[in-house]
Design a protein around this motif. Structure first.
Motif, PDB file in Angstrom:
ATOM      1  N   THR A   1       0.798  -1.232   0.000  1.00  0.00           N
ATOM      2  CA  THR A   1       0.000   0.000   0.000  1.00  0.00           C
ATOM      3  C   THR A   1       0.828   1.278   0.000  1.00  0.00           C
ATOM      4  OG1 THR A   1       0.025   0.024   2.409  1.00  0.00           O
ATOM      5  CG2 THR A   1      -1.821  -1.128   1.353  1.00  0.00           C
ATOM      6  N   GLY A   2       2.145   1.152   0.245  1.00  0.00           N
ATOM      7  CA  GLY A   2       2.948   2.361   0.459  1.00  0.00           C
ATOM      8  C   GLY A   2       2.619   2.956   1.814  1.00  0.00           C
ATOM      9  N   PRO A   3       3.157   4.164   2.080  1.00  0.00           N
ATOM     10  CA  PRO A   3       2.945   4.788   3.386  1.00  0.00           C
ATOM     11  C   PRO A   3       1.485   5.129   3.650  1.00  0.00           C
ATOM     12  CG  PRO A   3       4.258   6.209   1.911  1.00  0.00           C
ATOM     13  CD  PRO A   3       4.060   4.916   1.202  1.00  0.00           C
ATOM     14  N   TYR A   4       1.133   5.135   4.943  1.00  0.00           N
ATOM     15  CA  TYR A   4      -0.225   5.517   5.329  1.00  0.00           C
ATOM     16  C   TYR A   4      -0.341   7.036   5.293  1.00  0.00           C
ATOM     17  CZ  TYR A   4      -0.331   0.737   7.093  1.00  0.00           C
ATOM     18  OH  TYR A   4      -0.246  -0.623   7.198  1.00  0.00           O
ATOM     19  N   ALA A   5      -1.311   7.527   4.548  1.00  0.00           N
ATOM     20  CA  ALA A   5      -1.500   8.973   4.399  1.00  0.00           C
ATOM     21  C   ALA A   5      -1.697   9.630   5.771  1.00  0.00           C
ATOM     22  CB  ALA A   5      -2.714   9.232   3.512  1.00  0.00           C
ATOM     23  N   ASP A   6      -2.496   8.960   6.634  1.00  0.00           N
ATOM     24  CA  ASP A   6      -2.796   9.508   7.966  1.00  0.00           C
ATOM     25  C   ASP A   6      -1.500   9.737   8.758  1.00  0.00           C
ATOM     26  OD1 ASP A   6      -5.747   7.526   8.312  1.00  0.00           O
ATOM     27  OD2 ASP A   6      -4.134   7.189   6.880  1.00  0.00           O
ATOM     28  N   MET A   7      -0.578   8.776   8.651  1.00  0.00           N
ATOM     29  CA  MET A   7       0.670   8.901   9.410  1.00  0.00           C
ATOM     30  C   MET A   7       1.624   9.876   8.724  1.00  0.00           C
ATOM     31  SD  MET A   7       1.529   5.097  10.761  1.00  0.00           S
ATOM     32  CE  MET A   7       0.455   4.233  11.884  1.00  0.00           C
ATOM     33  N   TYR A   8       1.599   9.887   7.388  1.00  0.00           N
ATOM     34  CA  TYR A   8       2.509  10.746   6.621  1.00  0.00           C
ATOM     35  C   TYR A   8       2.274  12.215   6.946  1.00  0.00           C
ATOM     36  CZ  TYR A   8       5.181  12.574   2.649  1.00  0.00           C
ATOM     37  OH  TYR A   8       6.103  13.236   1.873  1.00  0.00           O
ATOM     38  N   VAL A   9       1.004  12.610   7.099  1.00  0.00           N
ATOM     39  CA  VAL A   9       0.723  14.038   7.331  1.00  0.00           C
ATOM     40  C   VAL A   9       0.896  14.431   8.799  1.00  0.00           C
ATOM     41  CG1 VAL A   9      -0.891  14.157   5.388  1.00  0.00           C
ATOM     42  CG2 VAL A   9      -1.799  13.847   7.710  1.00  0.00           C
ATOM     43  N   HIS A  10       0.924  13.437   9.683  1.00  0.00           N
ATOM     44  CA  HIS A  10       0.999  13.739  11.109  1.00  0.00           C
ATOM     45  C   HIS A  10       2.392  14.255  11.456  1.00  0.00           C
ATOM     46  CE1 HIS A  10      -0.857  13.499  14.977  1.00  0.00           C
ATOM     47  NE2 HIS A  10       0.276  13.021  15.463  1.00  0.00           N
ATOM     48  N   PHE A  11       2.460  15.302  12.274  1.00  0.00           N
ATOM     49  CA  PHE A  11       3.754  15.898  12.617  1.00  0.00           C
ATOM     50  C   PHE A  11       4.559  14.909  13.468  1.00  0.00           C
ATOM     51  CE2 PHE A  11       6.506  19.336  14.302  1.00  0.00           C
ATOM     52  CZ  PHE A  11       6.803  19.945  13.093  1.00  0.00           C
ATOM     53  N   ALA A  12       5.740  14.558  12.973  1.00  0.00           N
ATOM     54  CA  ALA A  12       6.524  13.503  13.639  1.00  0.00           C
ATOM     55  C   ALA A  12       7.223  14.043  14.887  1.00  0.00           C
ATOM     56  CB  ALA A  12       7.549  12.975  12.649  1.00  0.00           C
ATOM     57  N   SER A  13       7.636  13.107  15.758  1.00  0.00           N
ATOM     58  CA  SER A  13       8.326  13.533  16.982  1.00  0.00           C
ATOM     59  C   SER A  13       9.634  14.242  16.627  1.00  0.00           C
ATOM     60  CB  SER A  13       8.584  12.332  17.889  1.00  0.00           C
ATOM     61  OG  SER A  13       9.225  11.330  17.148  1.00  0.00           O
ATOM     62  N   ASN A  14      10.268  13.809  15.549  1.00  0.00           N
ATOM     63  CA  ASN A  14      11.427  14.551  15.040  1.00  0.00           C
ATOM     64  C   ASN A  14      10.932  15.427  13.890  1.00  0.00           C
ATOM     65  OD1 ASN A  14      13.611  15.455  13.588  1.00  0.00           O
ATOM     66  ND2 ASN A  14      14.798  13.576  13.856  1.00  0.00           N
ATOM     67  N   PRO A  15      10.860  16.756  14.100  1.00  0.00           N
ATOM     68  CA  PRO A  15      10.238  17.616  13.087  1.00  0.00           C
ATOM     69  C   PRO A  15      10.945  17.568  11.735  1.00  0.00           C
ATOM     70  CG  PRO A  15      11.219  18.914  14.875  1.00  0.00           C
ATOM     71  CD  PRO A  15      11.321  17.486  15.277  1.00  0.00           C
ATOM     72  N   GLU A  16      12.209  17.124  11.730  1.00  0.00           N
ATOM     73  CA  GLU A  16      12.925  17.085  10.446  1.00  0.00           C
ATOM     74  C   GLU A  16      12.366  16.034   9.487  1.00  0.00           C
ATOM     75  OE1 GLU A  16      17.183  18.454   9.891  1.00  0.00           O
ATOM     76  OE2 GLU A  16      17.284  17.041  11.546  1.00  0.00           O
ATOM     77  N   VAL A  17      11.632  15.034  10.015  1.00  0.00           N
ATOM     78  CA  VAL A  17      11.196  13.958   9.122  1.00  0.00           C
ATOM     79  C   VAL A  17       9.775  14.166   8.585  1.00  0.00           C
ATOM     80  CG1 VAL A  17      12.820  12.281  10.042  1.00  0.00           C
ATOM     81  CG2 VAL A  17      10.500  12.358  10.944  1.00  0.00           C
ATOM     82  N   GLY A  18       9.293  15.376   8.708  1.00  0.00           N
ATOM     83  CA  GLY A  18       8.086  15.724   7.964  1.00  0.00           C
ATOM     84  C   GLY A  18       6.807  15.718   8.763  1.00  0.00           C
ATOM     85  N   GLY A  19       5.807  16.434   8.221  1.00  0.00           N
ATOM     86  CA  GLY A  19       4.483  16.445   8.820  1.00  0.00           C
ATOM     87  C   GLY A  19       3.927  17.848   8.965  1.00  0.00           C
ATOM     88  N   TRP A  20       2.638  17.896   9.335  1.00  0.00           N
ATOM     89  CA  TRP A  20       1.913  19.165   9.451  1.00  0.00           C
ATOM     90  C   TRP A  20       1.349  19.282  10.861  1.00  0.00           C
ATOM     91  CZ3 TRP A  20       2.862  16.598   5.099  1.00  0.00           C
ATOM     92  CH2 TRP A  20       3.228  17.354   3.966  1.00  0.00           C
TER      93      TRP A  20
END
Ligand SMILES: NC(=O)c1ccc[n+]([C@@H]2O[C@H](COP(=O)([O-])OP(=O)(O)OC[C@H]3O[C@@H](n4cnc5c(N)ncnc54)[C@H](OP(=O)(O)O)[C@@H]3O)[C@@H](O)[C@H]2O)c1
Length: 317
Positions: free
Chosen positions: A158-177
């Protein structure tokens, strides 16, 4: 294997985990298509999720078997009368599927095994064979492809989960909103590199659609998705749905920086190293294809970027 095969008696491992619950929900939405839906779960989960499991038993006639998935006698007994097994076991349990597969192959009733994949394509390119997070899933595929005699299999990729991809990660450098602070980190130098995503709800829908199309699904990977987008398009949608004003704190993490973060995480044995590698693979374009297999399994209706952004905003408020 006759192409007239239709799964009627399904057993799930990891059915109440992060993605398992979406797969279970999608199957239960068409409960009448199945005779038996069986969950094999650990004592820990049976205790922690007692109310959910009781509800499933009562309202959906789900059979719940509590046991240790390393107990071969218990698993053999659980397989009795089952024709299809869906595993949604977590990353810590991927290689535990190997004995489960051998037992399924030896079972007189089990015909089809869907191992825990639902993510990044572990055979996207020759380089995929070297990626650390892929090793255990590759070992599982090797058993299904080389060591079983009768058992059919399908890898739902399925590739990455959209829900997780957009979520702001604990390390801000690895992406998210981050909706509350209107802060975003877009992966890639300019955020214009495409990425293919699947929502968690759609993983369930796509697994159910796979079960409905065994004749095209047997002995192969199905590469499916909800949509393809870019970090810039996701960002524009967040801005649109939060009033139309530009967000002030918008950063970019280039691929070379992502590689540095990844390498450091593996060197220092950080648990999120796997996640960093996967994000680097996605940013390199390792989720993209000319064509998807959604059509092979009846092109089920799926969610959109608008839905994903709306849900993230709803959850942040
Ligand atoms: N594409 C993506 O972005 C993405 C994101 C996350 C995960 N995934 C993939 O989705 C699949 C499922 O992951 P998940 O996050 O949903 O899993 P999870 O919630 O961490 O675990 C699912 C279930 O597996 C069983 N389990 C977990 N760890 C175990 C262990 N060490 N030993 C024995 N049983 C264990 C538990 O079930 P019981 O207690 O009921 O036995 C648990 O509820 C994996 O293949 C993962 O790589 C993909």
């Amino acid at each position: 294997m006759a192409t007239t095969f239709k799964p009627r008696n399904v057993l799930l491992f990891g059915a109440t985990g992060n993605i398992g619950i979406y797969i279970l929900d999608a199957i239960l939405a068409v409960r009448e298509e199945f005779d038996r839906i069986v969950i094999f779960t650990s004592q820990t989960t049976a205790t922690l999720k007692k109310n959910l499991l009781d509800e499933l038993r009562r309202t959906k006639k789900v059979e719940v078997i509590v046991g240790d998935l390393q107990d071969e006698d218990a698993v053999r007994k659980a397989y009795d009368g089952i024709d299809t097994i869906i595993s949604a076991l977590g990353r810590g349990a991927i290689t535990l599927q190997i004995p489960l597969i051998r037992l399924a192959d030896a079972s007189p009733t089990v015909k089809w095994f869907l191992p825990s994949e639902y993510g990044t394509d572990i055979k996207y390119s020759p380089a995929s064979a070297q990626e650390k997070p892929h090793q255990q899933k590759l070992a599982v595929r090797a058993v299904l492809e080389n060591d079983v005699s009768e058992l059919a299999y399908t890898y739902v990729v399925t590739g990455p989960y959209a829900d997780m991809y957009v979520h702001f990660a604990s390390n801000p450098e690895v992406g998210g909103w981050d909706v509350k602070s209107k802060k975003a980190t877009l992966l890639g130098t300019d955020g214009n590199g495409p990425v293919s995503l699947t929502t968690m709800k759609d993983v369930g829908t796509l697994v159910r659609a796979t079960l409905e199309h065994p004749s095209v699904a047997f002995k192969r990977a199905l590469r499916v998705n909800s949509f393809t987008t870019t970090p810039s398009q996701i960002h524009a949608e967040f801005e649109r749905q939060t009033g139309g004003q530009p967000w002030t704190d918008v950063r970019y993490t280039s691929l070379s920086r992502l590689r540095e973060v990844e390498s450091e995480a593996w060197k220092t044995e950080k648990p999120d190293a796997t996640g960093f590698t996967l994000r680097r693979i996605w940013t390199e374009g390792g989720t993209l294809y000319d064509q998807r297999d959604n059509t092979l399994i009846g092109e089920p209706p799926l969610q959109t970027l608008v839905d994903v952004v709306a849900e993230e905003i709803r959850q942040s408020s």
